[in-house]
Design a protein around this motif. Structure first.
Motif, short mmCIF file in Angstrom:
data_model
loop_
_atom_site.label_atom_id
_atom_site.label_comp_id
_atom_site.label_asym_id
_atom_site.label_seq_id
_atom_site.Cartn_x
_atom_site.Cartn_y
_atom_site.Cartn_z
N GLY A 1 34.95 38.76 48.98
CA GLY A 1 34.00 38.76 50.07
C GLY A 1 34.33 39.86 51.05
N ASN A 2 33.81 39.75 52.26
CA ASN A 2 34.02 40.77 53.28
C ASN A 2 34.16 40.14 54.65
N ALA A 3 35.02 40.75 55.48
CA ALA A 3 35.12 40.36 56.87
C ALA A 3 34.14 41.18 57.70
N ASP A 4 33.80 40.67 58.87
CA ASP A 4 32.87 41.35 59.78
C ASP A 4 33.41 41.19 61.20
N ASN A 5 33.76 42.31 61.82
CA ASN A 5 34.33 42.23 63.17
C ASN A 5 33.30 41.93 64.25
N ALA A 6 32.04 42.22 64.00
CA ALA A 6 31.02 41.93 65.00
C ALA A 6 30.88 40.42 65.22
N ALA A 7 30.93 39.66 64.12
CA ALA A 7 30.80 38.20 64.21
C ALA A 7 32.13 37.49 63.99
N HIS A 8 33.21 38.27 63.74
CA HIS A 8 34.53 37.70 63.42
C HIS A 8 34.40 36.68 62.28
N SER A 9 33.74 37.12 61.20
CA SER A 9 33.41 36.19 60.13
C SER A 9 33.92 36.67 58.77
N LEU A 10 33.86 35.75 57.80
CA LEU A 10 34.14 36.04 56.39
C LEU A 10 32.92 35.62 55.59
#
Length: 228
Positions: free
Chosen positions: A176-185
């Motif tokens: 998968g991928n992390a996303d710093n804008a939403a602090h999500s996986l």
């Protein structure tokens, strides 16, 4: 000769005095502290320490889905899910942080599979899993099975005929991928193959879910986790 000797003595005395006062040559001054892969709160924030506990619910207004094909909408949908992990290593960036996925739970699940009347449970087995978060392009996340066995999911379903159990396993890595804008996986259409249970169960399962915000529950205020 006497002048040179006096000059040397004076120089030595000055050096000793400087050391006594705590002076440090510029070349010996400590350099900047390297930023680790994971920080709390923001880019370059407080380092996330090994041993810290991380947690994330489903992202707002999303569902965890376990569909029979990569493009269908037939299968199991869960309105609640919770991810829990423990940080094992957090090296200086650029690099890869390592974690142990200690929990992945599901709740409020429904199914639109023909013949299925309700979902008793959806669980994962063989925990903990290995979890790696890389700060390279796309912030890739890799989930792998551990010593207990491969990544496994089991659905217990009430049907027109009886209660049926469907067990699925993932043969390789779960990515998968992390996303710093939403602090999500985020995980998308991760493929599981049926490994046991009723012949009425779909042969395949494709899992998708987004978890966030991921927070460090060991630190005061549960700050969001940032990938540097």
């Amino acid at each position: 000769m006497r002048l040179n000797r006096l000059t040397a003595v004076a120089s030595a005395a000055i050096t000793l005095a400087a050391l006594a006062l705590g002076a440090v040559p510029a070349s010996a001054a400590p350099g900047p502290v390297a930023t680790p892969v994971l920080t709390a709160g923001s880019a370059g924030g407080a380092p996330v320490a090994a041993g810290d506990a991380l947690a994330a619910p489903l992202a707002a207004n999303t569902r965890a889905t376990f569909y029979s094909t990569a493009t269908s909408t037939t299968g199991v949908t869960c309105a609640a899910s919770q991810l829990s992990a423990k940080v094992l290593g957090n090296p200086a960036a650029p690099g890869t942080a390592t974690e142990s996925l200690t929990g992945l739970t599901f709740g409020s699940c429904t199914s639109n599979i023909t013949g299925v009347t309700s979902v008793r449970s959806l669980t994962v087995g063989n925990l903990p899993y290995g979890l790696a978060v890389d700060d390279g392009p796309g912030l890739p996340v890799t989930l792998t099975g551990a010593a207990a066995g491969p990544i496994q999911a089991t659905a217990v379903l009430n049907s027109w005929f009886d209660t049926i159990t469907c067990t699925y396993q993932l043969s390789g890595a779960f990515t998968g991928n992390a996303d710093n804008a939403a602090h999500s996986l985020a995980f998308r259409t991760e493929h599981f193959a049926r490994s046991g249970g009723s012949s009425l169960c779909p042969a395949d399962g494709y899992f998708s879910a987004t978890y966030g915000p991921v927070t460090d529950t060991t630190l005061p205020g549960n700050p969001a986790v940032h990938v540097n």
